[in-house]
Enzyme design. Structure first.
Site, short mmCIF file in Angstrom:
data_model
loop_
_atom_site.label_atom_id
_atom_site.label_comp_id
_atom_site.label_asym_id
_atom_site.label_seq_id
_atom_site.Cartn_x
_atom_site.Cartn_y
_atom_site.Cartn_z
N MET A 79 -56.56 22.41 -109.31
CA MET A 79 -56.72 23.64 -110.07
C MET A 79 -58.19 23.92 -110.40
O MET A 79 -59.05 23.07 -110.25
CB MET A 79 -55.92 23.56 -111.38
CG MET A 79 -54.42 23.42 -111.20
SD MET A 79 -53.54 23.29 -112.78
CE MET A 79 -53.66 24.98 -113.38
N HIS A 80 -58.41 25.13 -110.90
CA HIS A 80 -59.64 25.54 -111.61
C HIS A 80 -60.86 25.74 -110.72
O HIS A 80 -61.89 26.20 -111.21
CB HIS A 80 -60.01 24.54 -112.71
CG HIS A 80 -58.89 24.10 -113.59
ND1 HIS A 80 -58.07 25.00 -114.25
CD2 HIS A 80 -58.44 22.87 -113.93
CE1 HIS A 80 -57.18 24.32 -114.96
NE2 HIS A 80 -57.38 23.04 -114.78
N ASP A 235 -51.53 21.75 -108.46
CA ASP A 235 -51.16 20.37 -108.13
C ASP A 235 -50.11 19.79 -109.07
O ASP A 235 -49.11 19.21 -108.63
CB ASP A 235 -52.39 19.47 -108.05
CG ASP A 235 -53.32 19.58 -109.25
OD1 ASP A 235 -53.01 20.31 -110.22
OD2 ASP A 235 -54.39 18.93 -109.22
#
Length: 483
Positions: A79-80, A235
């Site tokens: 992520m991110h 994830d």
């Protein structure tokens, strides 16, 4: 056949399954991460494309008949991350990853804006996507001006596979641009984050169609029919799909690079002040909450490098029976920390080292420090009202029976060990593809794994570990004051 692609921080895993989610074949390919400055963590997105080509070529060579029957693909990803593309859909710079802390000041600025926490459901952490773009605007203005499209890592891989610009909701929930109650981009958050909705892809749910595999790739990999590529999942959301954690009362503890305790939630009920992450799930109308410690097996791997011994050998030195808590306290803040302290500057510490302590004592202390950091996550989750009666253990660290005994005892909770097999993010991604192609309901596809063993707390050591934990939580403020 269905394919789950798990784009991890250190490598890509491909899992080919049948329509029951049973593993047929798999392939893996590793890649590296660059750390050009302290606190920075970047990857070249082309590494992901090269890894995807490698694992699909491997599957074509090892399981050609199965791959030829492929009907759907789901993608999981870390992520991110911020992948910035120009008008020609070419990356403008390396992807800034989830564990990059350079934008800590920008995160604090965004977090201070009215309604940001209410709309996004979370504190704006330095690792989130929105502060990264504010940092780029301030420090790399030429790149910011050229940024026509912003993608999350797995969605860049989808662009390669399909030619389509799409974003998936569970992943988008970690940007600080999504209104999680409506599961749509928020104009208010985008304005605070200084970007336009025109720079962001169309949103889809995890099991919804998000494009088709390009014809030339079908030909390269010996596939003769159309292949649906679904939204996929972040994830941890995909891992929850793989572990059958969809609703209230279900949860897992993951001992991976980072440590995670994740629980399903049937409604959006954030409490950002606890530093617990609240995110949309990869299945519609569901959410999940998690506490995160940034260095779980990373802490053991760090000690392994110093000791010149594999992590498995370090843990075997501890024996089979759980020992009393160590008098050494280890703060596993090697890369800063998230839940519950939200401190990107704090760094790790050993406290209480004695000349009589040896390597095994330090190994025990590292496991104990990560365990106590995860217990802080557990307590923060409980403060939100989450129901946690037991936890499924997943991740590489869950191979250590000693560590699982410690977790059960320190948490005072049963820890369930799944039967050997696939139950991680790659399986979750494949399951999302199964739902998308067949129309089957997630509850019918995403069953929990069979349990091989339940590790119970050691009643003779529970009080001692509880006492050691109470000491552990007092150390951070003192160490923070001198760092």
């Amino acid at each position: 056949m269905y394919l789950g692609l798990d784009l991890g921080t250190s490598g890509l895993r491909a899992l080919l399954t049948n329509d029951q989610g049973q593993s047929v074949a798999s392939a893996d390919h590793a890649y590296s991460t660059a750390h050009p400055h302290a606190g920075w963590s970047e990857q070249d997105p082309q590494l992901w494309i090269a890894a995807c080509k490698k694992v699909l070529n491997d599957l074509r060579d090892t399981a050609p008949e199965a791959l030829a029957q492929l009907k759907g693909i789901g993608i999981s990803g870390h992520m991110h991350g911020a992948v910035l593309l120009d008008k020609a859909l070419k990356p403008l710079r390396p992807c800034i990853l989830w564990n990059d802390t350079r934008s800590h000041a920008e995160a604090a600025q965004l977090d201070a804006h009215e309604n940001v926490r209410t709309l996004s459901g979370n504190i704006v952490f330095p690792g989130f996507t929105a502060p990264k773009l504010v940092w780029v605007k301030a420090n790399e203005p030429d790149i910011f001006e050229k940024t026509a499209h912003i993608l999350l890592p797995k969605d860049f891989l989808r662009l390669y596979l399909t030619g389509e610009l799409r974003a998936e909701i569970s992943d988008a929930a970690g940007t600080s641009w999504l209104d999680q109650s409506t599961r749509r981009w928020s104009n208010a958050l985008l304005k605070v984050g200084q970007i336009s909705e025109n720079q962001l892809p169309e949103l889809v749910e995890g099991s919804a169609p998000a494009g088709s595999l390009r014809d030339n790739l079908c030909a390269d990999w010996g596939i003769g029919q159309e292949v649906m590529v679904v939204g996929g999942g972040a994830d941890n959301a995909a891992a929850a799909c793989g572990a059958g954690v969809l609703q209230e009362g279900q949860g897992f503890v993951s001992l991976g690079t980072s440590g995670v305790i994740l629980v399903g939630r049937n409604a959006f009920a954030p409490q950002p002040e606890t530093a617990v992450h609240t995110f949309c799930h990869a299945v519609p109308d569901r959410w999940y909450q998690m506490g995160v410690t940034l260095a779980a097996t990373d802490s053991l791997n760090w000690l392994s490098k110093i000791a010149g011994m594999p992590p498995s050998k370090l843990t075997r030195e501890l024996g089979a029976q759980l020992k009393p808590p160590s008098t050494i306290q280890f703060l596993p803040y090697l890369s800063g920390e998230r839940t519950p302290i939200n401190d990107s500057h704090i760094r790790g510490s050993f406290v209480g080292l004695d000349i009589a302590h040896d390597r095994a004592d330090m190994t025990h202390a590292v496991l104990q420090g990560v365990t106590f950091a995860l217990r802080q996550c557990l307590e923060a989750l409980r403060a939100t009202g989450a129901t946690i009666d037991d936890l499924l253990a997943i991740g590489g660290g869950a191979q250590s029976g000693y560590w699982l005994q410690m977790l059960a005892t320190a948490f005072n909770l049963p820890i369930n060990v799944p039967e050997k097999g696939e139950f991680g993010a790659a399986l979750g991604a494949a399951r999302l593809a199964i739902c998308g192609v067949t129309g089957r309901e997630p509850e019918m596809v995403m069953a929990p794994p069979d349990i091989a063993e339940t590790v119970l707390p050691d009643p003779q050591l529970s009080a001692a570990y509880n006492s050691a934990y109470e000491k552990f939580i007092k150390i951070y403020p003192a160490v923070r004051a001198v760092q």
